[in-house]
Design a protein around this motif. Structure first.
Motif, mmCIF file in Angstrom:
data_model
loop_
_atom_site.group_PDB
_atom_site.id
_atom_site.type_symbol
_atom_site.label_atom_id
_atom_site.label_comp_id
_atom_site.label_asym_id
_atom_site.label_seq_id
_atom_site.Cartn_x
_atom_site.Cartn_y
_atom_site.Cartn_z
ATOM 1 N N CYS A 177 0.926 -1.216 -0.142
ATOM 2 C CA CYS A 177 -0.034 0.165 -0.152
ATOM 3 C C CYS A 177 0.919 1.215 0.056
ATOM 4 O O CYS A 177 0.512 2.182 -0.764
ATOM 5 C CB CYS A 177 -1.136 -0.084 1.264
ATOM 6 N N VAL A 178 1.820 1.379 1.053
ATOM 7 C CA VAL A 178 2.659 2.393 0.806
ATOM 8 C C VAL A 178 3.689 2.557 -0.399
ATOM 9 O O VAL A 178 3.863 3.623 -0.848
ATOM 10 C CB VAL A 178 3.629 2.414 2.167
ATOM 11 N N ARG A 179 4.048 1.315 -0.706
ATOM 12 C CA ARG A 179 4.941 1.452 -2.128
ATOM 13 C C ARG A 179 4.350 1.892 -3.042
ATOM 14 O O ARG A 179 4.811 2.563 -4.149
ATOM 15 C CB ARG A 179 5.405 -0.149 -2.225
ATOM 16 N N LYS A 180 3.052 1.671 -3.394
ATOM 17 C CA LYS A 180 2.265 1.878 -4.444
ATOM 18 C C LYS A 180 2.108 3.419 -4.594
ATOM 19 O O LYS A 180 2.186 4.129 -5.542
ATOM 20 C CB LYS A 180 0.793 1.457 -4.549
ATOM 21 N N HIS A 181 1.974 4.164 -3.422
ATOM 22 C CA HIS A 181 1.677 5.750 -3.317
ATOM 23 C C HIS A 181 2.947 6.298 -3.123
ATOM 24 O O HIS A 181 2.839 7.604 -3.417
ATOM 25 C CB HIS A 181 1.038 6.144 -2.222
ATOM 26 N N LEU A 182 4.112 5.700 -3.304
ATOM 27 C CA LEU A 182 5.538 6.291 -3.417
ATOM 28 C C LEU A 182 5.916 5.837 -4.965
ATOM 29 O O LEU A 182 7.165 6.535 -5.202
ATOM 30 C CB LEU A 182 6.265 5.981 -2.583
ATOM 31 N N SER A 183 5.068 5.587 -5.901
ATOM 32 C CA SER A 183 5.624 5.111 -7.192
ATOM 33 C C SER A 183 5.109 5.747 -8.375
ATOM 34 O O SER A 183 3.782 6.213 -8.195
ATOM 35 C CB SER A 183 5.251 3.443 -7.313
ATOM 36 N N ALA A 184 5.734 5.757 -9.344
ATOM 37 C CA ALA A 184 5.274 6.247 -10.692
ATOM 38 C C ALA A 184 4.840 5.150 -11.440
ATOM 39 O O ALA A 184 4.609 5.643 -12.804
ATOM 40 C CB ALA A 184 6.245 7.358 -11.397
ATOM 41 N N THR A 211 -0.168 -3.001 -13.049
ATOM 42 C CA THR A 211 -1.410 -2.965 -14.331
ATOM 43 C C THR A 211 -3.015 -3.244 -13.708
ATOM 44 O O THR A 211 -3.834 -3.634 -14.377
ATOM 45 C CB THR A 211 -1.161 -4.025 -15.183
ATOM 46 N N VAL A 212 -3.194 -3.237 -12.433
ATOM 47 C CA VAL A 212 -4.320 -3.382 -11.614
ATOM 48 C C VAL A 212 -4.731 -1.999 -11.163
ATOM 49 O O VAL A 212 -3.729 -1.180 -10.121
ATOM 50 C CB VAL A 212 -4.055 -4.613 -10.656
ATOM 51 N N PRO A 213 -6.137 -1.614 -10.931
ATOM 52 C CA PRO A 213 -6.519 -0.524 -10.070
ATOM 53 C C PRO A 213 -6.234 -0.555 -8.686
ATOM 54 O O PRO A 213 -6.184 -1.671 -8.218
ATOM 55 C CB PRO A 213 -7.742 -0.556 -10.433
ATOM 56 N N ASP A 214 -5.815 0.500 -8.080
ATOM 57 C CA ASP A 214 -5.369 0.400 -6.763
ATOM 58 C C ASP A 214 -6.807 0.798 -5.652
ATOM 59 O O ASP A 214 -7.070 1.963 -5.893
ATOM 60 C CB ASP A 214 -4.450 1.453 -6.538
#
Length: 214
Positions: free
Chosen positions: A143-150, A185-188
């Protein structure tokens, strides 16, 4: 042994390959099994093929048409950042008649490491190390990683006009596609507030740039 054998890319990838597109077929991917998955695609794909996948150091498998790059896991590094940047550029170059075949497996969160704008690789490394020490489960960490990623959290799929087909080998209990490799490739379904809650729960004090971003 039977369970491990069933998950080997040479067994599980070929039956799920899609039909060739009108345009180009480009393979991208990330994970500890990415190179083995790429080799399985090459061995069973008769048409033109190109692409780039990133795997963990020591997990290289020779491929003829798909480039294999090695990077750091579980803490990301510059090699993973550069590979992720190139993969995002590849996605952006494809059109509606093309196929982007995404090969995703465990470890992809660290290997596909492209920081969001305003965040540095050093920032991501600091947060990754803290999460690994914290006792957070994989869903919370990603969850954290996704929100720090481009590129993670669906951003890879959003970057292309091509048809996207993802072949995913799960290392996550429950097989949540948005969690495996942080779902490029999946909606968050998670939010920035969810990411902040994870950091607060485990008393993680991230770099200022990370807090500002979240």
């Amino acid at each position: 042994d039977a369970a491990v054998a069933a998950a080997q890319p040479e067994h599980c990838v070929p039956p799920h390959l899609p039909s060739p597109p009108k345009g180009r077929t480009v393979v991208v991917g990330a994970g500890k099994a990415a190179a083995s998955m790429a080799k399985a695609v090459e061995d069973h794909w008769s048409g033109p093929l190109s692409g780039l996948v990133v795997t963990r150091y020591g997990h290289h498998v020779p491929c003829e048409r798909i480039e294999v790059v090695e990077a750091s896991h579980p803490v990301p590094d510059a090699a993973g950042e550069e590979a992720a940047r190139r993969i995002l550029e590849i996605a952006g170059s494809l059109g509606p008649d093309d196929l982007m075949l995404c090969l995703i497996s465990g470890g992809g969160s660290a290997l596909l490491a492209l920081p969001a704008p305003g965040i540095t690789m050093a920032d991501k490394q600091t947060v990754s190390k803290a999460l690994l020490r914290s006792g957070a489960n994989i869903t919370e960490m990603n969850c954290v990683r996704k929100h720090l990623s481009a590129i993670k959290g669906g951003r890879l799929a959003a970057a292309t006009k091509a048809r996207v087909v993802s072949l995913v080998i799960s290392d996550v209990p429950g097989d949540d596609l948005s969690v495996i490799a942080s779902g490029p490739t999946v909606p968050d379904p998670t939010s920035y507030a969810d990411a902040l809650s994870v950091l607060e729960k485990y008393c993680i004090d991230p770099p200022k740039a990370v807090m500002d971003h979240l």
